[in-house]
Scaffold this motif. Structure first.
Motif, PDB file in Angstrom:
ATOM      1  N   THR A  90      -7.506   1.711   2.415  1.00  0.00           N
ATOM      2  CA  THR A  90      -6.473   0.862   1.835  1.00  0.00           C
ATOM      3  C   THR A  90      -6.213  -0.346   2.735  1.00  0.00           C
ATOM      4  O   THR A  90      -6.341  -0.254   3.962  1.00  0.00           O
ATOM      5  CB  THR A  90      -5.156   1.653   1.635  1.00  0.00           C
ATOM      6  N   ALA A  91      -5.847  -1.463   2.127  1.00  0.00           N
ATOM      7  CA  ALA A  91      -5.587  -2.686   2.894  1.00  0.00           C
ATOM      8  C   ALA A  91      -4.265  -2.602   3.633  1.00  0.00           C
ATOM      9  O   ALA A  91      -4.093  -3.201   4.703  1.00  0.00           O
ATOM     10  CB  ALA A  91      -5.592  -3.890   1.964  1.00  0.00           C
ATOM     11  N   ARG A  92      -3.308  -1.882   3.074  1.00  0.00           N
ATOM     12  CA  ARG A  92      -1.995  -1.761   3.692  1.00  0.00           C
ATOM     13  C   ARG A  92      -1.621  -0.291   3.771  1.00  0.00           C
ATOM     14  O   ARG A  92      -1.736   0.441   2.791  1.00  0.00           O
ATOM     15  CB  ARG A  92      -0.943  -2.522   2.871  1.00  0.00           C
ATOM     16  N   VAL A  93      -1.190   0.132   4.949  1.00  0.00           N
ATOM     17  CA  VAL A  93      -0.888   1.543   5.181  1.00  0.00           C
ATOM     18  C   VAL A  93       0.606   1.718   5.409  1.00  0.00           C
ATOM     19  O   VAL A  93       1.208   1.025   6.239  1.00  0.00           O
ATOM     20  CB  VAL A  93      -1.664   2.095   6.398  1.00  0.00           C
ATOM     21  N   GLU A  94       1.195   2.640   4.660  1.00  0.00           N
ATOM     22  CA  GLU A  94       2.572   3.058   4.913  1.00  0.00           C
ATOM     23  C   GLU A  94       2.586   4.579   4.974  1.00  0.00           C
ATOM     24  O   GLU A  94       1.970   5.243   4.139  1.00  0.00           O
ATOM     25  CB  GLU A  94       3.526   2.571   3.835  1.00  0.00           C
ATOM     26  N   ALA A  95       3.271   5.120   5.960  1.00  0.00           N
ATOM     27  CA  ALA A  95       3.324   6.577   6.096  1.00  0.00           C
ATOM     28  C   ALA A  95       4.602   6.988   6.811  1.00  0.00           C
ATOM     29  O   ALA A  95       5.219   6.203   7.546  1.00  0.00           O
ATOM     30  CB  ALA A  95       2.108   7.096   6.862  1.00  0.00           C
ATOM     31  N   PHE A 113      -3.883   5.232  17.432  1.00  0.00           N
ATOM     32  CA  PHE A 113      -3.721   5.155  15.976  1.00  0.00           C
ATOM     33  C   PHE A 113      -3.844   3.687  15.566  1.00  0.00           C
ATOM     34  O   PHE A 113      -2.883   2.924  15.590  1.00  0.00           O
ATOM     35  CB  PHE A 113      -2.365   5.743  15.596  1.00  0.00           C
ATOM     36  N   VAL A 114      -5.040   3.281  15.183  1.00  0.00           N
ATOM     37  CA  VAL A 114      -5.347   1.871  14.953  1.00  0.00           C
ATOM     38  C   VAL A 114      -4.431   1.210  13.918  1.00  0.00           C
ATOM     39  O   VAL A 114      -4.016   0.066  14.111  1.00  0.00           O
ATOM     40  CB  VAL A 114      -6.834   1.715  14.559  1.00  0.00           C
ATOM     41  N   PRO A 115      -4.077   1.863  12.795  1.00  0.00           N
ATOM     42  CA  PRO A 115      -3.211   1.177  11.814  1.00  0.00           C
ATOM     43  C   PRO A 115      -1.875   0.722  12.385  1.00  0.00           C
ATOM     44  O   PRO A 115      -1.272  -0.228  11.866  1.00  0.00           O
ATOM     45  CB  PRO A 115      -3.020   2.233  10.722  1.00  0.00           C
ATOM     46  N   ALA A 116      -1.404   1.359  13.452  1.00  0.00           N
ATOM     47  CA  ALA A 116      -0.130   0.955  14.039  1.00  0.00           C
ATOM     48  C   ALA A 116      -0.237  -0.395  14.742  1.00  0.00           C
ATOM     49  O   ALA A 116       0.782  -1.049  14.996  1.00  0.00           O
ATOM     50  CB  ALA A 116       0.365   2.017  15.013  1.00  0.00           C
ATOM     51  N   THR A 118      -1.818  -2.909  13.408  1.00  0.00           N
ATOM     52  CA  THR A 118      -2.155  -3.869  12.360  1.00  0.00           C
ATOM     53  C   THR A 118      -0.895  -4.394  11.682  1.00  0.00           C
ATOM     54  O   THR A 118      -0.109  -3.628  11.112  1.00  0.00           O
ATOM     55  CB  THR A 118      -3.075  -3.221  11.311  1.00  0.00           C
ATOM     56  N   GLU A 119      -0.698  -5.687  11.725  1.00  0.00           N
ATOM     57  CA  GLU A 119       0.467  -6.303  11.104  1.00  0.00           C
ATOM     58  C   GLU A 119       0.451  -6.072   9.593  1.00  0.00           C
ATOM     59  O   GLU A 119      -0.598  -6.131   8.951  1.00  0.00           O
ATOM     60  CB  GLU A 119       0.469  -7.802  11.398  1.00  0.00           C
ATOM     61  N   GLY A 120       1.618  -5.776   9.037  1.00  0.00           N
ATOM     62  CA  GLY A 120       1.737  -5.511   7.604  1.00  0.00           C
ATOM     63  C   GLY A 120       1.817  -4.041   7.267  1.00  0.00           C
ATOM     64  O   GLY A 120       2.294  -3.671   6.190  1.00  0.00           O
ATOM     65  N   ASN A 121       1.350  -3.191   8.173  1.00  0.00           N
ATOM     66  CA  ASN A 121       1.496  -1.751   7.957  1.00  0.00           C
ATOM     67  C   ASN A 121       2.909  -1.315   8.340  1.00  0.00           C
ATOM     68  O   ASN A 121       3.598  -1.996   9.115  1.00  0.00           O
ATOM     69  CB  ASN A 121       0.464  -0.974   8.776  1.00  0.00           C
ATOM     70  N   GLN A 122       3.327  -0.171   7.818  1.00  0.00           N
ATOM     71  CA  GLN A 122       4.692   0.304   8.066  1.00  0.00           C
ATOM     72  C   GLN A 122       4.693   1.813   8.286  1.00  0.00           C
ATOM     73  O   GLN A 122       4.099   2.557   7.492  1.00  0.00           O
ATOM     74  CB  GLN A 122       5.604  -0.054   6.882  1.00  0.00           C
ATOM     75  N   PHE A 123       5.373   2.242   9.348  1.00  0.00           N
ATOM     76  CA  PHE A 123       5.440   3.662   9.669  1.00  0.00           C
ATOM     77  C   PHE A 123       6.875   4.061   9.994  1.00  0.00           C
ATOM     78  O   PHE A 123       7.543   3.423  10.811  1.00  0.00           O
ATOM     79  CB  PHE A 123       4.510   3.991  10.850  1.00  0.00           C
ATOM     80  N   HIS A 124       7.328   5.109   9.324  1.00  0.00           N
ATOM     81  CA  HIS A 124       8.642   5.696   9.561  1.00  0.00           C
ATOM     82  C   HIS A 124       8.403   6.933  10.422  1.00  0.00           C
ATOM     83  O   HIS A 124       7.699   7.859   9.998  1.00  0.00           O
ATOM     84  CB  HIS A 124       9.308   6.058   8.243  1.00  0.00           C
ATOM     85  N   ILE A 125       8.978   6.965  11.614  1.00  0.00           N
ATOM     86  CA  ILE A 125       8.629   7.971  12.612  1.00  0.00           C
ATOM     87  C   ILE A 125       9.853   8.830  12.894  1.00  0.00           C
ATOM     88  O   ILE A 125      10.896   8.332  13.334  1.00  0.00           O
ATOM     89  CB  ILE A 125       8.111   7.301  13.892  1.00  0.00           C
ATOM     90  N   TYR A 126       9.707  10.131  12.655  1.00  0.00           N
ATOM     91  CA  TYR A 126      10.816  11.077  12.760  1.00  0.00           C
ATOM     92  C   TYR A 126      10.563  12.061  13.902  1.00  0.00           C
ATOM     93  O   TYR A 126       9.449  12.567  14.068  1.00  0.00           O
ATOM     94  CB  TYR A 126      10.960  11.886  11.469  1.00  0.00           C
ATOM     95  N   GLY A 127      11.620  12.380  14.650  1.00  0.00           N
ATOM     96  CA  GLY A 127      11.494  13.386  15.691  1.00  0.00           C
ATOM     97  C   GLY A 127      12.841  13.740  16.276  1.00  0.00           C
ATOM     98  O   GLY A 127      13.808  12.955  16.202  1.00  0.00           O
ATOM     99  N   ALA A 128      12.904  14.918  16.883  1.00  0.00           N
ATOM    100  CA  ALA A 128      14.144  15.386  17.501  1.00  0.00           C
ATOM    101  C   ALA A 128      14.232  14.921  18.948  1.00  0.00           C
ATOM    102  O   ALA A 128      13.235  14.515  19.560  1.00  0.00           O
ATOM    103  CB  ALA A 128      14.204  16.911  17.446  1.00  0.00           C
ATOM    104  N   THR A 129      15.414  14.994  19.504  1.00  0.00           N
ATOM    105  CA  THR A 129      15.618  14.688  20.917  1.00  0.00           C
ATOM    106  C   THR A 129      14.897  15.726  21.766  1.00  0.00           C
ATOM    107  O   THR A 129      14.990  16.927  21.515  1.00  0.00           O
ATOM    108  CB  THR A 129      17.116  14.684  21.251  1.00  0.00           C
ATOM    109  N   SER A 158       2.455  -3.346  13.694  1.00  0.00           N
ATOM    110  CA  SER A 158       3.016  -2.811  12.450  1.00  0.00           C
ATOM    111  C   SER A 158       4.522  -2.667  12.596  1.00  0.00           C
ATOM    112  O   SER A 158       5.076  -2.744  13.699  1.00  0.00           O
ATOM    113  CB  SER A 158       2.393  -1.454  12.130  1.00  0.00           C
ATOM    114  N   HIS A 159       5.192  -2.453  11.469  1.00  0.00           N
ATOM    115  CA  HIS A 159       6.637  -2.206  11.521  1.00  0.00           C
ATOM    116  C   HIS A 159       6.861  -0.728  11.793  1.00  0.00           C
ATOM    117  O   HIS A 159       6.447   0.139  11.001  1.00  0.00           O
ATOM    118  CB  HIS A 159       7.304  -2.593  10.194  1.00  0.00           C
TER     119      HIS A 159
END
Length: 306
Positions: A90-95, A113-116, A118-129, A158-159
């Motif tokens: 895919t040209a644009r990755v969101e996960a 993680f190469v997609p991270a 790349t400008e235009g990709n978006q990743f929402h990153i979740y984790g505990a303390t 990426s965002h």
């Protein structure tokens, strides 16, 4: 600046150095299906070599395609392989990336993680303390600082949207619901249940079997799940002698949970780095003797839930 493409494995090669077919059939691409794909199944350290070809040598990373969303569970070295695969798909990755905890076998693939990058990709990153009070953003940032790594996290174009979660959090991503429980107080590890249109996959891969509360939480999380992904192939989670080849394991606890929770399928995951393919074959045979609808996770393995 480090070229991230130069530090990643080809997307069809695992850490054993052998080709793996990671392509999904067209009807199972991101869309209306509920699909689980394994990109890394090993615990603690990567295990390249001829003796780990069939199960794979990359550390923990599982991709879930569900309800038009891409979820990624943990970021071991399998995340690097997944990343290059995504760039070709895919040209644009969101996960949405969910970390169970921040031991190295769960985060060591993130800098690669190469997609991270790349400008235009978006990743929402979740984790505990983490047990030391560090947030998921701080943990991922720290491992990319000199002298450990030449390129800081801030160079990722990426965002990146970091979200702090805790045991008991319930995350809704449109019609996909992710529930969390505490599995291990010592590591602050979370277990996840992903539910969509009445189907559920449970990812519980760092359970402290000595803690009754952790087992109760797992029992709650796994109730009537379609698939339980469980960390059952370590001989002893407290035994750090990775050369020990004992096949006496807490996988029996996983079978007890699967039976009590009426789980449809049990997948053993997080394989001991001391266990080669033949050892894992033996473990799988023992497990299936007690729970026929169980098997061991392998790199490239695909489960279609719906």
């Amino acid at each position: 600046m480090l070229d991230p493409d130069s530090i990643s494995l080809p997307d069809n090669v695992n850490l054993s150095g052998h080709p793996v077919d990671f392509s999904l059939p067209s009807e199972m691409q991101l869309g209306s299906s509920f699909v689980v794909q394994f990109w890394g199944v090993r615990g603690s350290i990567p295990t390249p070599g001829a003796s780990t070809v069939r199960y794979g040598g990359n550390t923990a990373c599982v991709e879930v395609l569900v309800g038009n969303k891409r979820l990624i569970l943990d970021g071991g070295t399998g995340l690097s392989v997944l990343g290059k695969h995504l760039l070709k798909q895919t040209a644009r990755v969101e996960a949405h990336i969910f970390f169970t905890h921040t031991h190295w076998d769960r985060i060591q693939g993130f800098p690669f993680f190469v997609p991270a990058f790349t400008e235009g990709n978006q990743f929402h990153i979740y984790g505990a303390t983490a047990p030391n009070g560090a947030s998921i953003k701080q943990c991922l940032t720290d491992q990319m600082l000199q002298p450990n790594f030449p390129t800081p996290l801030q160079r990722m174009r990426s965002h990146l949207n970091f979200l702090n979660i805790s045991a008991g959090s319930v995350i809704s991503i449109d019609d996909v619901v992710i529930e969390t429980v505490s599995l291990n107080r010592l590591t602050s590890a979370l277990g996840y249940r992903i539910t969509w249109e009445g189907r559920s996959v449970v990812y519980a891969t760092d359970t402290d079997h000595s803690q009754e509360a952790g087992n109760q939480n797992l029992q709650y999380l796994a109730q009537q799940a379609d698939v339980l992904i469980y960390d059952g192939t370590y001989a002893d989670h407290n035994d750090h002698n990775f050369q020990k080849q004992s096949l006496v394991a807490p996988w029996k606890s996983g079978i007890e949970v699967a039976k009590a929770a009426n789980v449809q399928e049990l997948i053993m995951f997080h394989h001991n780095p001391a266990h080669d393919d033949d050892s894992l074959d033996c473990i799988e045979m023992q497990i299936r003797g007690d729970f026929p609808n169980a098997r061991l996770a392998r790199e490239g393995m695909i489960l279609q839930i719906a």
